[in-house]
Enzyme design. Structure first.
Site, PDB file in Angstrom:
ATOM      1  N   CYS A 169      -9.363  -1.214   3.381  1.00  0.00           N
ATOM      2  CA  CYS A 169      -8.611  -2.301   2.745  1.00  0.00           C
ATOM      3  C   CYS A 169      -9.013  -2.483   1.290  1.00  0.00           C
ATOM      4  O   CYS A 169      -8.167  -2.510   0.394  1.00  0.00           O
ATOM      5  CB  CYS A 169      -8.825  -3.606   3.520  1.00  0.00           C
ATOM      6  SG  CYS A 169      -8.129  -5.026   2.682  1.00  0.00           S
TER       7      CYS A 169
ATOM      8  N   CYS B 228      -5.179  -1.792   1.027  1.00  0.00           N
ATOM      9  CA  CYS B 228      -4.451  -3.008   0.638  1.00  0.00           C
ATOM     10  C   CYS B 228      -4.694  -3.466  -0.796  1.00  0.00           C
ATOM     11  O   CYS B 228      -3.744  -3.775  -1.521  1.00  0.00           O
ATOM     12  CB  CYS B 228      -4.834  -4.165   1.559  1.00  0.00           C
ATOM     13  SG  CYS B 228      -5.065  -3.699   3.269  1.00  0.00           S
TER      14      CYS B 228
ATOM     15  N   LYS C 129      -3.676  -0.916  -3.559  1.00  0.00           N
ATOM     16  CA  LYS C 129      -2.228  -0.770  -3.391  1.00  0.00           C
ATOM     17  C   LYS C 129      -1.502  -1.965  -4.006  1.00  0.00           C
ATOM     18  O   LYS C 129      -0.554  -1.809  -4.764  1.00  0.00           O
ATOM     19  CB  LYS C 129      -1.922  -0.649  -1.892  1.00  0.00           C
ATOM     20  CG  LYS C 129      -0.479  -0.477  -1.468  1.00  0.00           C
ATOM     21  CD  LYS C 129       0.316  -1.742  -1.303  1.00  0.00           C
ATOM     22  CE  LYS C 129      -0.249  -2.777  -0.379  1.00  0.00           C
ATOM     23  NZ  LYS C 129      -0.103  -2.506   1.032  1.00  0.00           N
TER      24      LYS C 129
ATOM     25  N   TYR D 154       4.942   2.226   6.678  1.00  0.00           N
ATOM     26  CA  TYR D 154       4.460   1.287   5.659  1.00  0.00           C
ATOM     27  C   TYR D 154       4.042   2.034   4.388  1.00  0.00           C
ATOM     28  O   TYR D 154       4.473   1.700   3.301  1.00  0.00           O
ATOM     29  CB  TYR D 154       3.167   0.615   6.135  1.00  0.00           C
ATOM     30  CG  TYR D 154       3.214  -0.564   7.049  1.00  0.00           C
ATOM     31  CD1 TYR D 154       3.036  -1.846   6.554  1.00  0.00           C
ATOM     32  CD2 TYR D 154       3.342  -0.403   8.421  1.00  0.00           C
ATOM     33  CE1 TYR D 154       2.986  -2.942   7.392  1.00  0.00           C
ATOM     34  CE2 TYR D 154       3.290  -1.495   9.278  1.00  0.00           C
ATOM     35  CZ  TYR D 154       3.111  -2.765   8.757  1.00  0.00           C
ATOM     36  OH  TYR D 154       3.060  -3.843   9.597  1.00  0.00           O
TER      37      TYR D 154
ATOM     38  N   GLU E 161       5.970   1.925   0.805  1.00  0.00           N
ATOM     39  CA  GLU E 161       5.321   1.162  -0.272  1.00  0.00           C
ATOM     40  C   GLU E 161       5.052   2.055  -1.480  1.00  0.00           C
ATOM     41  O   GLU E 161       5.339   1.680  -2.625  1.00  0.00           O
ATOM     42  CB  GLU E 161       4.007   0.555   0.232  1.00  0.00           C
ATOM     43  CG  GLU E 161       4.236  -0.572   1.235  1.00  0.00           C
ATOM     44  CD  GLU E 161       2.974  -1.271   1.699  1.00  0.00           C
ATOM     45  OE1 GLU E 161       3.067  -2.383   2.212  1.00  0.00           O
ATOM     46  OE2 GLU E 161       1.868  -0.686   1.567  1.00  0.00           O
TER      47      GLU E 161
ATOM     48  N   HIS F  75      14.834 -27.002  -2.963  1.00  0.00           N
ATOM     49  CA  HIS F  75      15.947 -26.489  -3.764  1.00  0.00           C
ATOM     50  C   HIS F  75      15.593 -26.409  -5.241  1.00  0.00           C
ATOM     51  O   HIS F  75      14.934 -27.308  -5.735  1.00  0.00           O
ATOM     52  CB  HIS F  75      17.156 -27.412  -3.586  1.00  0.00           C
ATOM     53  CG  HIS F  75      18.387 -26.904  -4.245  1.00  0.00           C
ATOM     54  ND1 HIS F  75      19.096 -25.818  -3.767  1.00  0.00           N
ATOM     55  CD2 HIS F  75      19.015 -27.313  -5.377  1.00  0.00           C
ATOM     56  CE1 HIS F  75      20.129 -25.595  -4.566  1.00  0.00           C
ATOM     57  NE2 HIS F  75      20.097 -26.480  -5.546  1.00  0.00           N
TER      58      HIS F  75
ATOM     59  N   GLU G 121      15.088 -21.628   1.157  1.00  0.00           N
ATOM     60  CA  GLU G 121      15.785 -22.808   1.699  1.00  0.00           C
ATOM     61  C   GLU G 121      16.858 -22.387   2.695  1.00  0.00           C
ATOM     62  O   GLU G 121      17.236 -23.150   3.584  1.00  0.00           O
ATOM     63  CB  GLU G 121      16.373 -23.683   0.590  1.00  0.00           C
ATOM     64  CG  GLU G 121      17.508 -23.061  -0.186  1.00  0.00           C
ATOM     65  CD  GLU G 121      18.058 -24.002  -1.284  1.00  0.00           C
ATOM     66  OE1 GLU G 121      18.459 -25.112  -0.938  1.00  0.00           O
ATOM     67  OE2 GLU G 121      18.062 -23.605  -2.461  1.00  0.00           O
TER      68      GLU G 121
HETATM   69  P1  NDP Z   1       2.995   4.708  10.190  1.00  0.00           P
HETATM   70  O1  NDP Z   1       2.611   5.059  11.561  1.00  0.00           O
HETATM   71  O2  NDP Z   1       3.485   3.350   9.866  1.00  0.00           O
HETATM   72  O3  NDP Z   1       4.081   5.740   9.660  1.00  0.00           O
HETATM   73  C1  NDP Z   1       3.912   7.124   9.755  1.00  0.00           C
HETATM   74  C2  NDP Z   1       5.204   7.761   9.311  1.00  0.00           C
HETATM   75  O4  NDP Z   1       5.058   9.158   9.251  1.00  0.00           O
HETATM   76  C3  NDP Z   1       6.351   7.474  10.280  1.00  0.00           C
HETATM   77  O5  NDP Z   1       7.522   7.302   9.519  1.00  0.00           O
HETATM   78  C4  NDP Z   1       6.409   8.745  11.116  1.00  0.00           C
HETATM   79  O6  NDP Z   1       7.699   9.028  11.615  1.00  0.00           O
HETATM   80  C5  NDP Z   1       6.028   9.778  10.088  1.00  0.00           C
HETATM   81  N1  NDP Z   1       5.421  10.961  10.668  1.00  0.00           N
HETATM   82  C6  NDP Z   1       4.418  11.028  11.572  1.00  0.00           C
HETATM   83  N2  NDP Z   1       4.104  12.313  11.863  1.00  0.00           N
HETATM   84  C7  NDP Z   1       4.935  13.074  11.112  1.00  0.00           C
HETATM   85  C8  NDP Z   1       5.120  14.467  10.985  1.00  0.00           C
HETATM   86  N3  NDP Z   1       4.393  15.350  11.669  1.00  0.00           N
HETATM   87  N4  NDP Z   1       6.082  14.908  10.132  1.00  0.00           N
HETATM   88  C9  NDP Z   1       6.851  14.031   9.441  1.00  0.00           C
HETATM   89  N5  NDP Z   1       6.713  12.700   9.527  1.00  0.00           N
HETATM   90  C10 NDP Z   1       5.767  12.219  10.364  1.00  0.00           C
HETATM   91  O7  NDP Z   1       1.712   5.084   9.343  1.00  0.00           O
HETATM   92  P2  NDP Z   1       1.291   4.792   7.856  1.00  0.00           P
HETATM   93  O8  NDP Z   1       0.440   5.950   7.499  1.00  0.00           O
HETATM   94  O9  NDP Z   1       2.451   4.461   6.993  1.00  0.00           O
HETATM   95  O10 NDP Z   1       0.419   3.481   7.989  1.00  0.00           O
HETATM   96  C11 NDP Z   1      -0.649   3.403   8.936  1.00  0.00           C
HETATM   97  C12 NDP Z   1      -0.907   1.982   9.342  1.00  0.00           C
HETATM   98  O11 NDP Z   1      -1.527   1.295   8.289  1.00  0.00           O
HETATM   99  C13 NDP Z   1       0.368   1.192   9.651  1.00  0.00           C
HETATM  100  O12 NDP Z   1       0.777   1.331  10.960  1.00  0.00           O
HETATM  101  C14 NDP Z   1      -0.047  -0.209   9.329  1.00  0.00           C
HETATM  102  O13 NDP Z   1      -0.544  -0.802  10.475  1.00  0.00           O
HETATM  103  C15 NDP Z   1      -1.141  -0.057   8.290  1.00  0.00           C
HETATM  104  N6  NDP Z   1      -0.642  -0.453   6.958  1.00  0.00           N
HETATM  105  C16 NDP Z   1      -0.239  -1.735   6.738  1.00  0.00           C
HETATM  106  C17 NDP Z   1       0.232  -2.127   5.503  1.00  0.00           C
HETATM  107  C18 NDP Z   1       0.689  -3.526   5.289  1.00  0.00           C
HETATM  108  O14 NDP Z   1       0.359  -4.393   6.080  1.00  0.00           O
HETATM  109  N7  NDP Z   1       1.481  -3.813   4.266  1.00  0.00           N
HETATM  110  C19 NDP Z   1       0.325  -1.191   4.391  1.00  0.00           C
HETATM  111  C20 NDP Z   1      -0.105   0.131   4.729  1.00  0.00           C
HETATM  112  C21 NDP Z   1      -0.568   0.478   5.963  1.00  0.00           C
HETATM  113  P3  NDP Z   1       8.263   8.349  12.963  1.00  0.00           P
HETATM  114  O15 NDP Z   1       8.727   6.968  12.585  1.00  0.00           O
HETATM  115  O16 NDP Z   1       9.405   9.239  13.325  1.00  0.00           O
HETATM  116  O17 NDP Z   1       7.158   8.377  13.951  1.00  0.00           O
END
Ligand code: NDP
Length: 451
Positions: free
Chosen positions: A42, A47, A50, A177, A181, A434, A439
Site C-alpha cells: 500500500c 495505493c 498510485k 483495478y 487505474e 445543493h 444530491e
Molecule cells: P484483478 O484480479 O482485479 O484483475 C486482473 C485482471 O487481469 C483481470 O481483468 C483478469 O481478467 C486479467 N487477467 C488475469 N490473468 C490473465 C491472463 N493470463 N491474460 C490476460 N489477462 C489476464 O487484479 P489486479 O492486479 O488489477 O489487482 C489486484 C487486487 O489489488 C485487486 O483485486 C484489488 O483487490 C486490489 N487493488 C485495489 C485497488 C483499489 O482499491 N482502488 C487498486 C489496485 C488494486 P478476467 O477479468 O477475465 O479474470
C-alpha cells in the site's frame, strides 16, 4: 513452555504493522520481520504512490478546464523525474513513520526474510531463530505475469513507480483495478495508452452500468481500449516490443505493462511443512478468526486472498489481536465493504451490483446519468452516474454505485447508511445538498426499472 515472544509477525505492510502495534500496546511482547520496506504494498508500491500519480495525471484536464473558467494557463511539460523524486521522498517519510510506530510501541523489528520452521518457530535470513506463542503471517501478495513467450519483457505495477523515463507508448494488459487505474493515469500523463482486456467489459464483477460508463469515458479520454483481446507473445524490437494479439494484430509498443492479477506471497515460507493449508493460488486458508489449521499460526491481508484491500487487512489485524490477546473472539466482517477504483472518472461502490442483486430477489433500480455542472461549463461531454439498487421486499438499499469525480469520497459516507441498513425511504428523508452531484442520491423519485 516459554517463548522468545508472544507474537511474531511476518510482513511489515498495513495489516502486519497494525496487528503488531496494537498487540504490543496491549502488553504483548512482539517482533516483526520485513524483507523489503516497511509500509508494504500500500505505502511503497500501491495505493499511496498510485494516488499521487492519479493527482499528477489530473492536472492537464484541470488546466484545460481552467481556460474555460477564464484563466490564462500556460501548461509546460510534465517533469517525470522531478515528480518521481518528490514521490520517493514522500514514501521515505511514510516508511519512517511506520518504523517509528513500531519502535514507539516497543515492537522488535528485523530487516530480514522470515520463514516458518514449525508451529512456534521462525527462522530469519540472518541465521537468527526465534520462538513465539503465536505467529501471524501478513506477507501480502505480488503481481503475476501470464505464462506466454516474452512475458519477462513486460513490467508489473511494482516497476511503474521507478521508471527512469515515461514511455511514449504503452500496452496495458488486463481489465481489473490496476490495469484500468494505470491506463487512466498514464493517459493523463501524456503516454499513448493501449489496453487489451480478454473479457467483454472491463472491471468484471462490478455493476454493469458503472463499468460501461467508465469504459466509455476512458475511451473518450483517449485510452485505446480493445475488449475481447489478449496478448499471444512479445518480441523485443527497435527499443520496444512487438506484441501479437489474439485478434491477429502485431503492434509496436515502447513498454508492455501486465496488470493481470496478484498472487499471495507464500512460496518458500515453509508453511506447508507445518500443516498450514494453502489454496490453489498459494493463499493461506483461514477460518473466520484468521486462524490457520495450525492453532498457533494466523494469517491476515492479501496473503489470505479474501478481500484484497488495505483497510480490510487492517481490520483483520485488529480482529486478530482482539481474538488472541483481548480474549474476545472477533470474526472479521467482510460484508458491505465500500471501495473505490481510481479511474478517471472514479467508481465508488458498496453492496451488490444490479446483476448480482437481481439473482437474489426482486429489485427496483434508481439511476440517473448526467453532465456535471463543473465539466459541462467547461464544454466537456463527460457524464456521471448515481445508482441505487433497492430490495422490493425490505426497501433496503442493497447496492450503491457512483461514477463521478470524487466518487471515492462520496461512497465512504453512503457506506455508513448502507451498512446501517438504510431503506430507499431513509435516503428520501434526507435533504439534498445543493448544488452537488451526490444530491441525486436522495432525489431519485421513480425507479427506472424493476425486476
Ligand atoms: P484483478 O484480479 O482485479 O484483475 C486482473 C485482471 O487481469 C483481470 O481483468 C483478469 O481478467 C486479467 N487477467 C488475469 N490473468 C490473465 C491472463 N493470463 N491474460 C490476460 N489477462 C489476464 O487484479 P489486479 O492486479 O488489477 O489487482 C489486484 C487486487 O489489488 C485487486 O483485486 C484489488 O483487490 C486490489 N487493488 C485495489 C485497488 C483499489 O482499491 N482502488 C487498486 C489496485 C488494486 P478476467 O477479468 O477475465 O479474470
Amino acid at each position: 513452555m516459554t517463548f522468545d515472544y508472544d507474537l511474531f509477525v511476518i510482513g511489515g505492510g498495513s495489516g502486519g504493522v497494525r496487528a503488531a502495534r496494537v498487540a504490543a500496546q496491549g502488553g504483548a511482547s512482539v517482533a516483526l520481520a520485513e524483507q523489503s520496506r516497511y509500509g508494504g504494498t500500500c505505502v511503497i508500491r500501491g495505493c499511496v504512490p498510485k494516488k499521487l500519480m492519479v493527482y499528477a495525471s489530473e492536472f492537464p484536464g484541470a488546466m484545460q478546464d481552467a481556460q474555460s473558467y477564464g484563466w490564462t494557463v500556460h501548461a509546460g511539460g510534465f517533469d517525470w523525474p522531478k515528480f518521481r523524486s518528490t514521490m520517493a521522498t514522500e514514501l521515505d517519510r511514510l516508511e519512517g513513520v511506520y518504523r517509528n510506530l513500531l519502535k514507539n510501541s516497543n515492537v522488535s523489528t528485523y530487516d530480514a526474510r522470515a520463514t516458518v520452521a514449525d508451529a512456534h518457530t521462525v527462522t530469519l535470513s540472518t541465521g537468527e531463530r526465534f520462538t513465539a506463542k503465536h505467529i501471524l503471517i501478513a506477507a501480502g501478495g505480488t503481481p503475476v505475469r501470464p505464462d506466454l513467450p516474452g512475458a519477462e519483457h513486460g513490467i508489473v505495477s511494482d516497476d511503474i513507480f521507478d521508471l527512469e523515463t515515461l514511455p511514449r507508448s504503452i500496452l496495458v494488459v488486463g481489465g481489473g483495478y490496476i490495469a484500468c487505474e494505470f491506463a487512466c493515469i498514464l493517459n493523463g500523463l501524456g503516454v499513448d495508452v493501449t489496453q487489451y482486456y480478454r473479457g467483454e467489459q472491463i472491471l468484471r464483477g462490478f455493476d454493469g452500468e458503472a463499468r460501461g460508463l467508465v469504459s466509455e469515458e476512458m475511451i473518450d479520454n483517449g485510452v485505446d481500449l480493445h475488449l475481447g483481446t489478449n496478448i499471444l507473445d512479445i518480441t523485443p524490437e527497435r527499443g520496444g516490443y512487438v506484441v501479437k494479439s489474439t485478434k491477429g494484430t502485431e503492434k509496436w509498443f515502447e513498454k508492455v505493462f501486465f496488470a493481470t492479477g496478484r498472487n499471495p506471497n507464500t512460496a518458500g515460507l515453509g508453511l506447508e511443512q507445518t500443516g498450514v493449508q494453502l489454496g490453489r493460488y498459494g493463499q493461506v486458508e483461514v477460518n473466520e478468526y484468521s486462524q490457520t489449521a495450525v492453532p498457533s499460526i494466523y494469517a491476515i491481508g492479501d496473503v489470505t486472498d479474501r478481500v484484497n484491500l488495505t483497510p480490510v487487512a487492517i481490520r483483520e489485524g485488529m480482529a486478530f489481536v482482539e481474538t488472541v490477546f483481548g480474549g474476545n473472539p472477533t470474526p472479521v466482517d467482510h460484508d458491505l465493504i465500500p471501495t473505490a477504483i481510481f479511474t478517471q472518472p472514479e467508481i465508488g461502490t458498496v453492496g451488490l451490483s444490479e446483476e448480482d442483486a437481481r439473482e437474489i430477489e426482486p429489485v427496483e433500480i434508481y439511476c440517473t446519468s448526467f453532465k456535471p455542472m463543473k465539466e459541462a461549463f467547461a464544454g466537456r461531454s463527460n457524464r456521471v452516474l448515481m445508482k441505487l439498487v433497492v430490495s422490493q421486499k425490505t426497501r433496503r438499499v442493497m447496492g450503491c454505485h457512483i461514477v463521478a469525480p470524487g466518487a471515492g469520497e462520496m461512497i465512504q459516507m453512503v457506506g455508513i447508511a448502507v451498512k446501517m441498513g438504510a431503506t430507499k425511504e431513509d435516503f428520501d428523508r434526507v435533504c439534498a445538498v445543493h448544488p452537488t452531484m451526490a444530491e441525486e442520491l436522495v432525489t431519485m423519485r421513480a425507479p427506472v426499472r424493476t425486476s
